[in-house]
Structures are given as C-alpha cells and as structure tokens.
Design a protein around this motif. Structure first.
Motif, PDB file in Angstrom:
ATOM      1  N   ARG A   1     -25.198 -62.180  18.912  1.00  0.00           N
ATOM      2  CA  ARG A   1     -26.272 -62.887  19.238  1.00  0.00           C
ATOM      3  C   ARG A   1     -26.072 -63.813  20.515  1.00  0.00           C
ATOM      4  O   ARG A   1     -27.067 -63.811  21.301  1.00  0.00           O
ATOM      5  CB  ARG A   1     -26.887 -63.642  17.956  1.00  0.00           C
TER       6      ARG A   1
ATOM      7  N   ARG B   1     -39.753 -57.474  20.483  1.00  0.00           N
ATOM      8  CA  ARG B   1     -38.417 -57.505  19.941  1.00  0.00           C
ATOM      9  C   ARG B   1     -37.491 -56.489  20.624  1.00  0.00           C
ATOM     10  O   ARG B   1     -36.430 -56.240  20.123  1.00  0.00           O
ATOM     11  CB  ARG B   1     -38.418 -57.409  18.510  1.00  0.00           C
TER      12      ARG B   1
ATOM     13  N   VAL C   1     -18.246 -54.609  13.595  1.00  0.00           N
ATOM     14  CA  VAL C   1     -19.707 -54.049  12.668  1.00  0.00           C
ATOM     15  C   VAL C   1     -20.442 -55.330  12.554  1.00  0.00           C
ATOM     16  O   VAL C   1     -21.557 -55.133  12.402  1.00  0.00           O
ATOM     17  CB  VAL C   1     -19.367 -53.212  11.764  1.00  0.00           C
ATOM     18  N   MET C   2     -19.934 -56.494  12.354  1.00  0.00           N
ATOM     19  CA  MET C   2     -20.419 -57.601  11.805  1.00  0.00           C
ATOM     20  C   MET C   2     -21.779 -58.023  12.669  1.00  0.00           C
ATOM     21  O   MET C   2     -22.936 -58.350  12.262  1.00  0.00           O
ATOM     22  CB  MET C   2     -19.747 -58.806  11.932  1.00  0.00           C
ATOM     23  N   GLY C   3     -21.573 -57.640  14.199  1.00  0.00           N
ATOM     24  CA  GLY C   3     -22.952 -58.000  14.988  1.00  0.00           C
ATOM     25  C   GLY C   3     -24.212 -57.059  14.675  1.00  0.00           C
ATOM     26  O   GLY C   3     -24.841 -57.453  15.036  1.00  0.00           O
TER      27      GLY C   3
ATOM     28  N   LEU D   1     -25.591 -56.925  12.148  1.00  0.00           N
ATOM     29  CA  LEU D   1     -26.550 -57.720  11.540  1.00  0.00           C
ATOM     30  C   LEU D   1     -27.389 -58.648  12.257  1.00  0.00           C
ATOM     31  O   LEU D   1     -28.386 -59.019  11.659  1.00  0.00           O
ATOM     32  CB  LEU D   1     -25.802 -58.718  10.348  1.00  0.00           C
ATOM     33  N   HIS D   2     -26.650 -59.100  13.641  1.00  0.00           N
ATOM     34  CA  HIS D   2     -27.415 -59.690  14.305  1.00  0.00           C
ATOM     35  C   HIS D   2     -28.759 -58.963  14.901  1.00  0.00           C
ATOM     36  O   HIS D   2     -29.462 -59.399  15.589  1.00  0.00           O
ATOM     37  CB  HIS D   2     -26.701 -60.195  15.783  1.00  0.00           C
TER      38      HIS D   2
ATOM     39  N   ARG E   1     -30.393 -56.898  13.813  1.00  0.00           N
ATOM     40  CA  ARG E   1     -31.488 -56.467  12.642  1.00  0.00           C
ATOM     41  C   ARG E   1     -33.185 -56.521  12.980  1.00  0.00           C
ATOM     42  O   ARG E   1     -33.948 -55.596  12.328  1.00  0.00           O
ATOM     43  CB  ARG E   1     -31.332 -56.718  11.036  1.00  0.00           C
TER      44      ARG E   1
ATOM     45  N   GLU F   1     -21.556 -48.577   0.732  1.00  0.00           N
ATOM     46  CA  GLU F   1     -20.800 -49.744   0.002  1.00  0.00           C
ATOM     47  C   GLU F   1     -21.453 -51.047   0.793  1.00  0.00           C
ATOM     48  O   GLU F   1     -20.905 -52.121   0.088  1.00  0.00           O
ATOM     49  CB  GLU F   1     -19.253 -49.730   0.228  1.00  0.00           C
ATOM     50  N   ASN F   2     -22.427 -51.003   1.381  1.00  0.00           N
ATOM     51  CA  ASN F   2     -22.955 -52.382   1.911  1.00  0.00           C
ATOM     52  C   ASN F   2     -24.461 -52.376   2.218  1.00  0.00           C
ATOM     53  O   ASN F   2     -24.779 -52.072   3.250  1.00  0.00           O
ATOM     54  CB  ASN F   2     -22.264 -52.778   3.167  1.00  0.00           C
ATOM     55  N   THR F   3     -24.901 -52.731   1.040  1.00  0.00           N
ATOM     56  CA  THR F   3     -26.527 -52.747   1.275  1.00  0.00           C
ATOM     57  C   THR F   3     -26.963 -53.617   2.327  1.00  0.00           C
ATOM     58  O   THR F   3     -28.174 -53.491   2.722  1.00  0.00           O
ATOM     59  CB  THR F   3     -27.063 -53.124  -0.025  1.00  0.00           C
ATOM     60  N   LEU F   4     -26.310 -54.642   2.741  1.00  0.00           N
ATOM     61  CA  LEU F   4     -26.707 -55.615   3.893  1.00  0.00           C
ATOM     62  C   LEU F   4     -27.309 -54.759   4.916  1.00  0.00           C
ATOM     63  O   LEU F   4     -28.290 -55.093   5.665  1.00  0.00           O
ATOM     64  CB  LEU F   4     -25.547 -56.476   4.170  1.00  0.00           C
TER      65      LEU F   4
ATOM     66  N   ARG G   1     -28.935 -52.006   5.218  1.00  0.00           N
ATOM     67  CA  ARG G   1     -30.221 -51.744   4.950  1.00  0.00           C
ATOM     68  C   ARG G   1     -31.280 -52.440   5.680  1.00  0.00           C
ATOM     69  O   ARG G   1     -32.464 -52.081   5.895  1.00  0.00           O
ATOM     70  CB  ARG G   1     -30.474 -51.619   3.607  1.00  0.00           C
ATOM     71  N   THR G   2     -30.744 -53.727   5.970  1.00  0.00           N
ATOM     72  CA  THR G   2     -31.598 -54.579   6.786  1.00  0.00           C
ATOM     73  C   THR G   2     -32.075 -53.862   7.961  1.00  0.00           C
ATOM     74  O   THR G   2     -33.050 -54.110   8.795  1.00  0.00           O
ATOM     75  CB  THR G   2     -31.249 -56.059   6.918  1.00  0.00           C
TER      76      THR G   2
ATOM     77  N   ARG H   1     -35.167 -51.784   8.312  1.00  0.00           N
ATOM     78  CA  ARG H   1     -36.536 -52.288   7.960  1.00  0.00           C
ATOM     79  C   ARG H   1     -37.468 -52.159   9.317  1.00  0.00           C
ATOM     80  O   ARG H   1     -38.633 -52.396   9.172  1.00  0.00           O
ATOM     81  CB  ARG H   1     -36.480 -53.521   7.280  1.00  0.00           C
TER      82      ARG H   1
END
Lengths: 276, 276
Positions: free
Chosen positions: A26, A42, A59-61, A63-64, A66, A86-89, A91-92, A95
C-alpha cells in the motif's frame, strides 16, 4: 529504512503487472503516482499480480489490494490452494465488482498475462513459470502440503515481451543448475540476494537456521549464487533483490559489496527503475 | 496521505499495547522510534495487541508482527476462532520463540493486559470488552459464522489504569444506548468517525451500501453518533478516529468539520499523541 521487496513491470508504460505483493505494497503504491487510480475511482493501473510462492512476504500485499479492481492473480495451482483453501481472509478480494480472478500458472509454459492494443499494435506480456524447488511455507497445514507437488512451491518467472526477456527469482532455494540458462537468455535477471553467507542469521542472532534451510541460496561461498552463475553470459544485467537487513552488501563500503560489484552484479534499492 | 487507523497506548511510557493491528503497521512502527527493538534483536516494546473485531483493517497488521516477540494477542473467543481456525497464515506468528500467545478477552469483565513494576510501583493496565453489536466479517465462512455469538463480533475497549479510563471504538455498528455511559466515565473516548452521512459511499461511487449496512454509524443525521452522544458529559475528550477518505471532516474548511468541532469533538491525525 528500505521497504520490502516489490517489483512491478509495465509492458506498455501505463498498465502494471506486479511481481508478488509485498507487505508494504500500500505504501509503495502510494509513493509512486503512476499507480494512482486514474479517475478518482478505485480502479488502478495494476492489471495483474503474479506470485512466485505462498510465503507471507509474497502474498500479504494482496490484502492491501482488496479494494482495487479489476484484479487478476496468477500463481501455481498449489500456491492458489494454500491461499484460498486455508485462508478465508483472501475472500475479501472476491467482494469487489468485478471480483478478483485467480488464475493457474502452469509450469514451463508461456501464458499471456497482459494484452492491450497500443496505438494500433498489440502489446503482449507472456510469463513462464520455472520451478526452483524449495518447500511450501510451514504455515500451510501438513495435510494440505503432503498432497501438493513440490515443484510448484517456489517458482521463478520468465517474462517475455517480443524480444525482451526478464527473469525474476526473489527466492532461490537451492541448486541453480536447472534454471540458470534462463538468466543467460534474458536481458536482465532479478535474483535472490537475501543472504551473503549461509550462517548469516545464526551469526547475527546466536541461533536459528542457515540460509539454505530457510530457502535461500547464499551469495558467497562454495556453490553460492555468485559461483553458480559465474559462467553465465556477462551481457545479462544481474540485479540482486530481496536483500535482508543482515546482508553486508547493503553497506557500499563493505568487502562483500565490493565483491558483488566486481562480479558484475547490481544491488537494487527502493524506487529503482530501469528499462529493457 | 494518511495511514490507516492505528492506536497504541503506553501504561508506563516504555511498553506499548496496540489497539488493533492496521495494514500499515510496519510503516507506522518504523516511523516512530519508540517502537524500535531495544537491543538490535527482534524484541520490541510492543507487549500486547488487543483486537476489536476480525475485520481485515483490524487484524492484517498482525502479519507484520510475525518476527516480533514476545507477542500476546487478545480478542473475543469468536474473533480468535475466525482468525485461527480458518486462516493458516496466522500460524506464522506461532513460529517465533517464545511463540505468540492468543488470549480470550471475555465480554464485560476487566482483564489485566499489562503489569510491570516501575520504580517500586506496580503499573497495571486492565481492559474490559464491551459488545457493540454488529456482524462478523463476511470473509469468514457462513458455517463458522452461524455458530458464533454476535455479541462477540465487534467490541469497544475500556482501558483502565488507576483512575484513568480510555474508551476505544473504531467501529460503531449501531445504537449507542447500551455503551455510551462508558464514554461518560472515561477521560477520553476514541470513536468511529468513518463516515459523515449514511449515504456517503453511495454518493461517492454511485452505488454500494450505506454506512450502517457496513457497520458504521454515521456522524451526522438523525440518530447519528453526534446526536446519540450529545448528552454525554462534555468534560470527556472525544476524538474521531478511523476516518474514511470520503469524510468531509478531513477538510478543515468544510461545514462538517466546523460542526464536529463546535460539538466539542476532535479530529485525529497521523502521529497524534496525547496523555491522560
């Protein structure tokens, strides 16, 4: 303070393909106006993200991103399974409208990751995944890991645009014999510069694992990256990325830094840009 | 550009308790030298993290802390389940030595989250979780969500140190009737300033959901946060946090900003510090 490794390539000077998605993504996107949403919305010029492993640093980025759209994510089938089963996070990411698209990157096959008509010509970026060996991250369940082919754990990316080739391998888990020819065929290779010596972390902390044990071939020493790639063509631009803060090459005055540069390598830095 | 909402409290001026873990946490810690590891190691003055929900904005920063130690994470039992049962990524926190400790924060009960002898006196920080209603994030599986008590989805934190009280609620999903007395008993309340109006996102994007539909009571309008807390004691310092970039209060010249300040509220900013 350096941010964490992030590389973006632009096939047409406007759209960007991210190679991995760093934890600092980010901040990195905000620092570079070329990634700003074009119209107050966006939607950003990021057209795709290609992942080389399921490591958190790679991979963490995601989530930035989303709230970015549209989003197209490429990784090996196994890496996609580690992330999405194994990581529902994550799924954001599904959306947004249109929702993120997760695409399988097969091994050893050129896949189109970008295609756009630019002033009458079609600009295409192809990507070939090259297995580098290595392991799946140990956060993944033992059950899932046991069913996944290890060849898909850690890959390098060969990016091809017309006659231009770039090889990207931020984590080199072991022997370079099977893939080093790829670097010789490229104009530039961005390679794993995490550690200088195999014992670097142990020397620093007093305990822990070797560089090789955590999936990084050290630069120096017998059978290190510098030695393994010594005979590759010197016309290839070789750049070290993913440099750990314990690595002495970060100090330009160090003998290690001197040795690296004498061997014809470059040490990358935050905000570095180059053209092929 | 503002970074994402992050609040840290220090009971003794040295150790820090983080309230949530924002996506920008790594950058935020690096920008403030008081969070730097004390001895070149990876141990930082962060002694605990308390989570108010399982929203990505509240929890993603935990992944930035995976190389910090020791790490103690407090959340409701349900939020811990959403994170650890369905997201193997958080296992990376269990790799440190000593490994991260996940602690249940029960509702309506004071729990010690920090205790340290400082020049002969024991400094204690207690925390009480106050249910704010709301929903679990929709990335969690429907199966898991259906079995979890909704009271544990979104909480406010009442932090108590001796006679000092701080109330923290970055997401206020609905009616304030049940918890607004908590703000009256505090010296300071840090409250949800995400949106000015209920239709703010729809007005901005042309579609989407209302503020209330995504778990944020708007500031303005009938039964908005300003109106609901109008009769609370004015000796309480009231600060707005978690302000979305669409919120007009960010513009100091705006009528909204003027109205907020006239009602006795403060608008927080990056790097803001205050003492109780």
């Amino acid at each position: 303070v350096r941010t964490q490794t992030q590389v973006a390539v632009s096939p047409d000077g406007t759209a960007w393909v991210l190679l991995n998605a760093s934890p600092d993504l980010r901040q990195q996107l905000l620092q570079h106006p070329e990634f700003a949403p074009s119209d107050g919305s966006r939607s950003t010029p990021v057209s795709a993200i290609i992942l080389t492993s399921a490591d958190v640093d790679c991979v963490m980025g995601l989530l930035h991103l989303r709230e970015f759209q549209p989003l197209r994510i490429y990784a090996t089938s196994s890496v996609l399974r580690v992330l999405t089963e194994e990581n529902t996070l994550f799924r954001t990411l599904d959306r947004s409208m249109p929702r993120a698209q997760w695409d399988v990157l097969p091994l050893d096959k050129e896949v189109g990751v970008f295609e756009q008509a630019v002033s009458g010509e079609t600009v295409k970026l192809q990507c070939r995944a090259v297995s580098l060996g290595g392991e799946f991250p140990d956060y993944a369940s033992a059950h899932l890991r046991s069913g996944l082919p290890k060849e898909e754990a850690v890959i390098g990316l060969e990016l091809v645009q017309g006659q231009q080739r770039l090889f990207f391998a931020p984590s080199v888990p072991g022997d370079a014999a099977t893939w080093k020819c790829r670097t010789a065929e490229s104009q530039a290779a961005l390679l794993d510069g995490t550690f200088w010596t195999d014992n670097e972390l142990i020397d620093f902390r007093g305990n822990g694992k070797t560089a090789r044990e955590i999936g990084h071939l050290p630069l120096a020493g017998a059978n290190g990256l510098l030695e393994q790639l010594r005979h590759e063509s010197s016309r290839v631009r070789r750049l070290l990325i993913h440099i750990n803060n314990t690595n002495p090459i970060l100090d330009e005055e160090s003998p290690a830094s001197c040795a690296v540069r004498q061997a014809g390598w470059e040490v990358t830095y935050d905000g570095m840009e180059f053209e092929l």
